[in-house]
Design a protein around this motif. Structure first.
Motif, PDB file in Angstrom:
ATOM      1  N   HIS A  42     116.270  41.558  67.231  1.00  0.00           N
ATOM      2  CA  HIS A  42     115.531  40.415  66.679  1.00  0.00           C
ATOM      3  C   HIS A  42     114.968  40.790  65.315  1.00  0.00           C
ATOM      4  N   THR A  43     115.446  40.108  64.278  1.00  0.00           N
ATOM      5  CA  THR A  43     115.009  40.475  62.925  1.00  0.00           C
ATOM      6  C   THR A  43     114.283  39.324  62.220  1.00  0.00           C
ATOM      7  N   ASP A  44     113.865  38.340  63.021  1.00  0.00           N
ATOM      8  CA  ASP A  44     113.055  37.258  62.438  1.00  0.00           C
ATOM      9  C   ASP A  44     111.576  37.643  62.370  1.00  0.00           C
ATOM     10  N   VAL A  45     111.269  38.861  62.783  1.00  0.00           N
ATOM     11  CA  VAL A  45     109.897  39.392  62.696  1.00  0.00           C
ATOM     12  C   VAL A  45     109.949  40.597  61.762  1.00  0.00           C
ATOM     13  N   PRO A  46     108.815  41.000  61.197  1.00  0.00           N
ATOM     14  CA  PRO A  46     108.864  42.140  60.258  1.00  0.00           C
ATOM     15  C   PRO A  46     109.463  43.383  60.935  1.00  0.00           C
ATOM     16  N   LEU A  47     110.356  44.031  60.225  1.00  0.00           N
ATOM     17  CA  LEU A  47     111.022  45.234  60.782  1.00  0.00           C
ATOM     18  C   LEU A  47     110.017  46.328  61.133  1.00  0.00           C
ATOM     19  N   SER A  48     108.950  46.421  60.338  1.00  0.00           N
ATOM     20  CA  SER A  48     107.944  47.463  60.584  1.00  0.00           C
ATOM     21  C   SER A  48     107.292  47.292  61.954  1.00  0.00           C
ATOM     22  N   TYR A  49     107.328  46.071  62.494  1.00  0.00           N
ATOM     23  CA  TYR A  49     106.746  45.836  63.827  1.00  0.00           C
ATOM     24  C   TYR A  49     107.368  46.745  64.893  1.00  0.00           C
ATOM     25  N   TYR A  50     108.577  47.222  64.630  1.00  0.00           N
ATOM     26  CA  TYR A  50     109.228  48.079  65.626  1.00  0.00           C
ATOM     27  C   TYR A  50     108.652  49.502  65.639  1.00  0.00           C
ATOM     28  N   THR A  51     107.744  49.789  64.714  1.00  0.00           N
ATOM     29  CA  THR A  51     106.949  51.018  64.855  1.00  0.00           C
ATOM     30  C   THR A  51     105.652  50.723  65.600  1.00  0.00           C
ATOM     31  N   GLY A  52     105.366  49.420  65.843  1.00  0.00           N
ATOM     32  CA  GLY A  52     104.069  49.069  66.410  1.00  0.00           C
ATOM     33  C   GLY A  52     104.190  48.116  67.576  1.00  0.00           C
TER      34      GLY A  52
END
Lengths: 343, 343
Positions: free
Chosen positions: B122-132
């Motif tokens: 899912h890339t409709d959310v900021p990519l950095s969210y995948y660190t958080g």
């Protein structure tokens, strides 16, 4: 109406630090052996009284330790005991019944059956057992080990205060579950009991171990799966780094801490994370619905002598204060009972 | 074959006490952007790196803190990150895939997919969210609160380090469960965030509270059902007497203790008994099988802005050491991320 002597053990005043015999008085009162008109209570003749570590907490007004309520200075102590029903205003009990549960430290007591009060159905075992293996400490060991501890065959179990009323049973229940079990206690005599009579695989005298962490590493080179916690403080701190992944710590008591104004600090709690440990406090009161199941489990073992029970019997209510106080210095060997009368 | 620059953050030597920027070096090496012949690994271009409190433990050789292994002095740090697959020797990944999981603190990394490595769908959310929120801290909050904490509607929840990567989510998940939730943090700015952006019912700056016990009594006159433990030490000690009967303490971290040679002593553990508390350490690694279920739960909330996420973004790998070190003095506001490259 017969007025009889009713000797009582009365708390003089709230206690700080270690309790002393002189914190209690022996008072010779009298009582009328007759239920008040219309009462739903039961009139008991007390036979055996139970000395239990939690009683220390009822002797104090220290905030945080008085969570179970407190004794009333000038009134007799309350506690667990084995008694005979002299008269009953409650349909569940009748004259001549033997019961165990909440009573008072005196010869005759009027108690309400809304408190914990179980009828004794099996008398082919010593009656005093209902203050121990067949009473509150037995249920505590059973619920704490099996329900809270969730033991599995072959696991490594460590028990502190291991020769006490609860600990000696936890060790034997662990052996019945095919666990490896090590106990700690405070004298050579107790260590011998653990190894030679109670079936522990190993036991040690914690007072002779200068580095408890190293001691535990020696007895548990692969770590501890279940630590049955009776003492708290330094022992707990030494146990935590020796726990295995997914270990469990049923917290039954922390008797080493009850007499301290400032409890010892436990520094190794981060091991709860590293080892994913579940540490869970419990109180036997939540588990009494399992009592029939527990009796079914334990009575055959007692009869077949596959589970034994060590008692330390003090004769006479007047020796009650010394017996109770002795718990906190570890003077008792096994379950401490006070005999008020034998029948 | 293209040899390219590969900037790295390298641990100089094992750390004692609070880590400093100077404990790490920025090293400019080179690497060949080509998988070795026959390799099953994946070659990654790192985009975002995650600063997480547990990393402190990998910087030490102190017995008991090194349970997750240690970093190797002279080698780059390892940690969680978001990366792009440049080349893959593993059938589950292909060139151009975005992934999150275990990587190293450098521009390009060769990693084995036997480590934690999730494909980003899912890339409709900021990519950095995948660190958080969509990565390790999100799963940690989800598993710790729902699986370990067993929350019930209407319960009282306390979260320490409440504006951090995990804490801010625990608070929001608690609100979604109709709990009352209070957070503690270390600055006015963070307290404002908790109350005004993250939806906590109340929040306070623990540095301004001289008597944490009294503070907790004020915010929780009826006691705490769930304490989500991130910090340990004094905070835990103040929480214990304020817990309610049958309370739960999921132990996620004890970040206040990781830099101390001698951890603080916790003295109020007897409350575990009095209140029948379950205190349980956990590690997110046990719960990754729930990741698809977690995404299903959290993605709609993110899209509808019912769950928000505060990030603290450091630009450039060379600013990584300062960002990481800042965690332990609470300099970060929200999840601390390091941007290595944006695509």
């Amino acid at each position: 109406m017969a007025e009889v002597r009713n000797k009582q053990v009365v708390l003089r005043d709230y206690v700080s630090g270690f309790p002393k015999e002189s914190d209690m008085n022996i008072v010779e009162g009298t009582t009328i052996l007759k239920l008040p008109q219309g009462s739903n209570d039961v009139l008991l003749k007390n036979l055996y009284l139970s000395c239990d570590p939690y009683m220390r907490m009822l002797m104090t007004k220290v905030e945080g330790l008085d969570v179970f309520g407190t004794y009333t200075p000038g009134s007799p102590l309350t506690g667990y005991g084995v008694s005979k029903v002299l008269e009953s205003g409650h349909p569940d009990y009748k004259k001549g019944d033997l019961v165990w549960g909440s009573t008072k430290w005196e010869e005759f007591s009027l108690v309400s059956p809304t408190q914990i009060l179980f009828k004794i159905e099996h008398t082919d075992v010593p009656l005093s057992y209902y203050t121990g293996i067949l009473g509150m400490p037995g249920m505590t060991a059973y619920a704490g080990f099996f329900e809270v501890g969730s033991p599995k065959k072959g696991e490594n179990v460590f028990v502190s205060a291991a020769s006490g009323a609860v600990g000696q049973l936890v060790g034997q229940f662990a052996k019945l579950t095919d666990c490896y079990v090590v106990g700690s206690a405070g004298s050579k005599e107790k260590v011998d009991l653990l190894k030679n009579k109670l079936g522990f695989d190993e036991a040690f005298n914690y007072k002779e171990e200068s580095d408890l962490n190293a001691t535990l590493k020696r007895y548990f080179p692969e770590g501890i799966d279940i630590y049955f916690e009776n003492v708290g403080g330094k022992t707990l701190d030494a146990v935590l780094p020796n726990m295995r992944v997914f270990g469990r710590i049923p917290v039954c008591g922390m008797v080493s801490q009850y007499n301290l104004t400032q409890p010892e600090g436990v520094t190794n709690l981060a091991n709860l994370i590293f080892k994913r440990i579940r540490m869970q406090g419990f109180i036997v009161g939540e588990f009494y619905h399992l009592y029939p199941k527990f009796l079914e489990f334990v009575l055959p073992h007692i009869r077949e002598r596959k589970v034994v029970y060590v008692e330390d019997i003090a004769e006479g209510l007047e020796n009650g204060p010394a017996a109770l106080v002795g718990l906190y210095s570890g003077r008792n060997v096994g379950k401490q009972v006070v005999v008020v009368a034998r029948d």
